[in-house]
Scaffold this motif. Sequence first.
Motif, PDB file in Angstrom:
ATOM      1  N   UNK A  10     -11.915   9.383 -30.420  1.00 16.30           N
ATOM      2  CA  UNK A  10     -12.496   8.051 -30.598  1.00 16.30           C
ATOM      3  C   UNK A  10     -12.678   7.688 -32.060  1.00 16.30           C
ATOM      4  N   UNK A  11     -13.108   8.655 -32.852  1.00 14.01           N
ATOM      5  CA  UNK A  11     -13.305   8.417 -34.283  1.00 14.01           C
ATOM      6  C   UNK A  11     -11.979   8.127 -34.976  1.00 14.01           C
ATOM      7  N   UNK A  12     -10.915   8.809 -34.569  1.00 14.46           N
ATOM      8  CA  UNK A  12      -9.606   8.537 -35.160  1.00 14.46           C
ATOM      9  C   UNK A  12      -9.154   7.117 -34.820  1.00 14.46           C
ATOM     10  N   UNK A  13      -9.420   6.675 -33.605  1.00 22.01           N
ATOM     11  CA  UNK A  13      -9.088   5.297 -33.231  1.00 22.01           C
ATOM     12  C   UNK A  13      -9.863   4.310 -34.108  1.00 22.01           C
ATOM     13  N   UNK A  14     -11.131   4.608 -34.365  1.00 17.70           N
ATOM     14  CA  UNK A  14     -11.933   3.750 -35.239  1.00 17.70           C
ATOM     15  C   UNK A  14     -11.387   3.774 -36.661  1.00 17.70           C
ATOM     16  N   UNK A  15     -10.978   4.924 -37.129  1.00 19.93           N
ATOM     17  CA  UNK A  15     -10.418   5.046 -38.467  1.00 19.93           C
ATOM     18  C   UNK A  15      -9.142   4.215 -38.581  1.00 19.93           C
ATOM     19  N   UNK A  16      -8.299   4.292 -37.566  1.00 17.47           N
ATOM     20  CA  UNK A  16      -7.058   3.511 -37.570  1.00 17.47           C
ATOM     21  C   UNK A  16      -7.332   2.007 -37.581  1.00 17.47           C
TER      22      UNK A  16
END
Length: 98
Positions: free
Chosen positions: A15-21
């Motif tokens: 989820x955090x990677x999706x937010x980062x993207x």
Amino acid sequence: MAIHPAQHQLAALVGALQQLRSDTLAVAAFSHLAQNQAVLLAALPTAFASVLQQLLDRLESGALFSEESCSFSQKELLDSLQLWLDHAQRQLDKGDTA
């Protein structure tokens, strides 16, 4: 069946990677979160922690420069982090069936 805490930590990183993207999470916040997933890292072979740290170091370094002046692409690093997450998921799945 209960979900292992390592799976929860992996899901948080996904989820955090999706937010980062999507630019809704800063690189520093993602890096801090990733480095503090002790249960997940303990459930994976030791090489995973080393590879993750290398990716995070490059990501943090790249965040200090514009895309043009950086020697590596942030998109490529994010793709590499996604690959790391995919491999981690497979490793955890393999451990669940063992």
